[in-house]
Design a protein around this motif. Sequence first.
Motif, PDB file in Angstrom:
ATOM      1  N   PHE A 130      -1.044   3.454   4.632  1.00  0.00           N
ATOM      2  CA  PHE A 130      -1.277   3.673   3.288  1.00  0.00           C
ATOM      3  C   PHE A 130      -0.556   4.833   2.876  1.00  0.00           C
ATOM      4  O   PHE A 130      -0.484   5.168   1.695  1.00  0.00           O
ATOM      5  CB  PHE A 130      -2.810   4.054   3.103  1.00  0.00           C
ATOM      6  CG  PHE A 130      -3.729   2.792   2.658  1.00  0.00           C
ATOM      7  CD1 PHE A 130      -4.023   2.179   1.556  1.00  0.00           C
ATOM      8  CD2 PHE A 130      -3.985   1.998   3.837  1.00  0.00           C
ATOM      9  CE1 PHE A 130      -4.776   1.309   1.417  1.00  0.00           C
ATOM     10  CE2 PHE A 130      -4.822   0.911   3.887  1.00  0.00           C
ATOM     11  CZ  PHE A 130      -5.267   0.313   2.540  1.00  0.00           C
ATOM     12  N   SER A 131       0.303   5.376   3.674  1.00  0.00           N
ATOM     13  CA  SER A 131       1.293   6.426   3.176  1.00  0.00           C
ATOM     14  C   SER A 131       2.410   6.085   4.246  1.00  0.00           C
ATOM     15  O   SER A 131       2.174   6.160   5.536  1.00  0.00           O
ATOM     16  CB  SER A 131       0.764   7.656   3.185  1.00  0.00           C
ATOM     17  OG  SER A 131       0.075   8.139   4.248  1.00  0.00           O
ATOM     18  N   ILE A 188      -8.952   7.934   5.732  1.00  0.00           N
ATOM     19  CA  ILE A 188      -7.836   7.353   5.311  1.00  0.00           C
ATOM     20  C   ILE A 188      -6.517   8.305   5.096  1.00  0.00           C
ATOM     21  O   ILE A 188      -6.941   9.409   4.419  1.00  0.00           O
ATOM     22  CB  ILE A 188      -7.819   6.456   4.121  1.00  0.00           C
ATOM     23  CG1 ILE A 188      -6.376   5.561   3.896  1.00  0.00           C
ATOM     24  CG2 ILE A 188      -8.333   7.258   2.896  1.00  0.00           C
ATOM     25  CD1 ILE A 188      -6.512   4.827   2.619  1.00  0.00           C
ATOM     26  N   SER A 207      -0.704  -4.241   3.495  1.00  0.00           N
ATOM     27  CA  SER A 207      -2.024  -4.283   4.123  1.00  0.00           C
ATOM     28  C   SER A 207      -2.753  -5.372   3.550  1.00  0.00           C
ATOM     29  O   SER A 207      -2.568  -6.060   2.671  1.00  0.00           O
ATOM     30  CB  SER A 207      -2.637  -2.760   3.801  1.00  0.00           C
ATOM     31  OG  SER A 207      -1.887  -1.908   3.859  1.00  0.00           O
ATOM     32  N   ASP A 232      -3.675  -0.320   8.883  1.00  0.00           N
ATOM     33  CA  ASP A 232      -3.106  -0.710   7.838  1.00  0.00           C
ATOM     34  C   ASP A 232      -2.235   0.641   7.332  1.00  0.00           C
ATOM     35  O   ASP A 232      -2.997   1.885   7.572  1.00  0.00           O
ATOM     36  CB  ASP A 232      -3.977  -1.166   6.667  1.00  0.00           C
ATOM     37  CG  ASP A 232      -4.008  -2.484   6.756  1.00  0.00           C
ATOM     38  OD1 ASP A 232      -3.406  -3.245   7.542  1.00  0.00           O
ATOM     39  OD2 ASP A 232      -5.177  -2.782   6.114  1.00  0.00           O
ATOM     40  N   TYR A 271      -5.106   3.763   7.649  1.00  0.00           N
ATOM     41  CA  TYR A 271      -6.172   3.685   7.144  1.00  0.00           C
ATOM     42  C   TYR A 271      -7.401   4.134   8.150  1.00  0.00           C
ATOM     43  O   TYR A 271      -8.382   4.800   7.527  1.00  0.00           O
ATOM     44  CB  TYR A 271      -6.667   2.411   6.936  1.00  0.00           C
ATOM     45  CG  TYR A 271      -7.975   1.939   5.916  1.00  0.00           C
ATOM     46  CD1 TYR A 271      -7.958   2.129   4.723  1.00  0.00           C
ATOM     47  CD2 TYR A 271      -9.011   1.752   6.930  1.00  0.00           C
ATOM     48  CE1 TYR A 271      -9.175   2.040   4.263  1.00  0.00           C
ATOM     49  CE2 TYR A 271     -10.177   1.395   6.306  1.00  0.00           C
ATOM     50  CZ  TYR A 271     -10.442   1.804   5.126  1.00  0.00           C
ATOM     51  OH  TYR A 271     -11.771   1.584   4.459  1.00  0.00           O
ATOM     52  N   SER A 296      -3.940   9.259   2.880  1.00  0.00           N
ATOM     53  CA  SER A 296      -3.430   8.647   1.711  1.00  0.00           C
ATOM     54  C   SER A 296      -2.067   9.271   1.155  1.00  0.00           C
ATOM     55  O   SER A 296      -1.421   8.845   0.526  1.00  0.00           O
ATOM     56  CB  SER A 296      -4.453   9.136   0.543  1.00  0.00           C
ATOM     57  OG  SER A 296      -4.438  10.827   0.453  1.00  0.00           O
ATOM     58  N   SER A 345       0.901  -1.339  -0.109  1.00  0.00           N
ATOM     59  CA  SER A 345      -0.212   0.060  -0.156  1.00  0.00           C
ATOM     60  C   SER A 345       0.715   1.273   0.065  1.00  0.00           C
ATOM     61  O   SER A 345       0.274   2.210  -0.380  1.00  0.00           O
ATOM     62  CB  SER A 345      -1.138  -0.002   1.296  1.00  0.00           C
ATOM     63  OG  SER A 345      -0.213  -0.004   2.407  1.00  0.00           O
TER      64      SER A 345
END
Length: 222
Positions: A129-130, A202, A87, A127, A146, A204, A70
């Motif tokens: 995600f960035s 989330i 993730s 999780d 997330y 991002s 991710s």
Amino acid sequence: MGSVDMGCFLKFSKPLYVDALQQNEVMDLYEDDFATFADEDYQLGDKTTTAITEYQSFSDITYGRSKMVSAVDWMPGRNGIVAAAISDSKSFDERMQIAGKPSDSYVLVWSFLDPIHPQMALESPSDVFSMRFNPVRPMLVAGGCYNGQVILWDLTTAQETVDRRHKRQLEDKSESSKKTSEKAVLVLMSLLSSAKHSHSSIVSDIHWLPEDFQRERANGWQ
């Protein structure tokens, strides 16, 4: 042809039709461009075709089984070190069903010297995600989760352990020394934003602000 108006018209339009005639000489107006594209598609084995080949791949069955990548970032200042957030491969509806429930997630730090065993495993309650390494202090890693929280890891102690393992492996070439470096160093989070004051969705993307950045508050600059 002796008309003054006709002479003016021809004089004005001469550059236009000369240019058109020249284009007819260098271009085939009746060529089927789509047929040319189809021919190029069939020449997959042509060595002259420019292609990007895979240089390295990483795989881990302990943390990465049935996971997706991710986020990815390179560690600054060190060659061949990359971090990848893994993730769960869940749909939006599946994530809604488990929303609010804690679940372990990891960011794996890989070295090109060992594509099978990650050097470190950065633990996260959600999780990621960035993520970004700090460009000035690369031992600090920030991540966006997330669930909207922002997490921070300090890799200083873990990196010292990895360096000691690598040095010991260079000194001792036996199989027993190689096995000691197979297990990733677990890195717990150093800081985690409060869920109450975090983002509502989330995270991002995430970036480190420059050292001279200042923000204005009601009581002055900070």
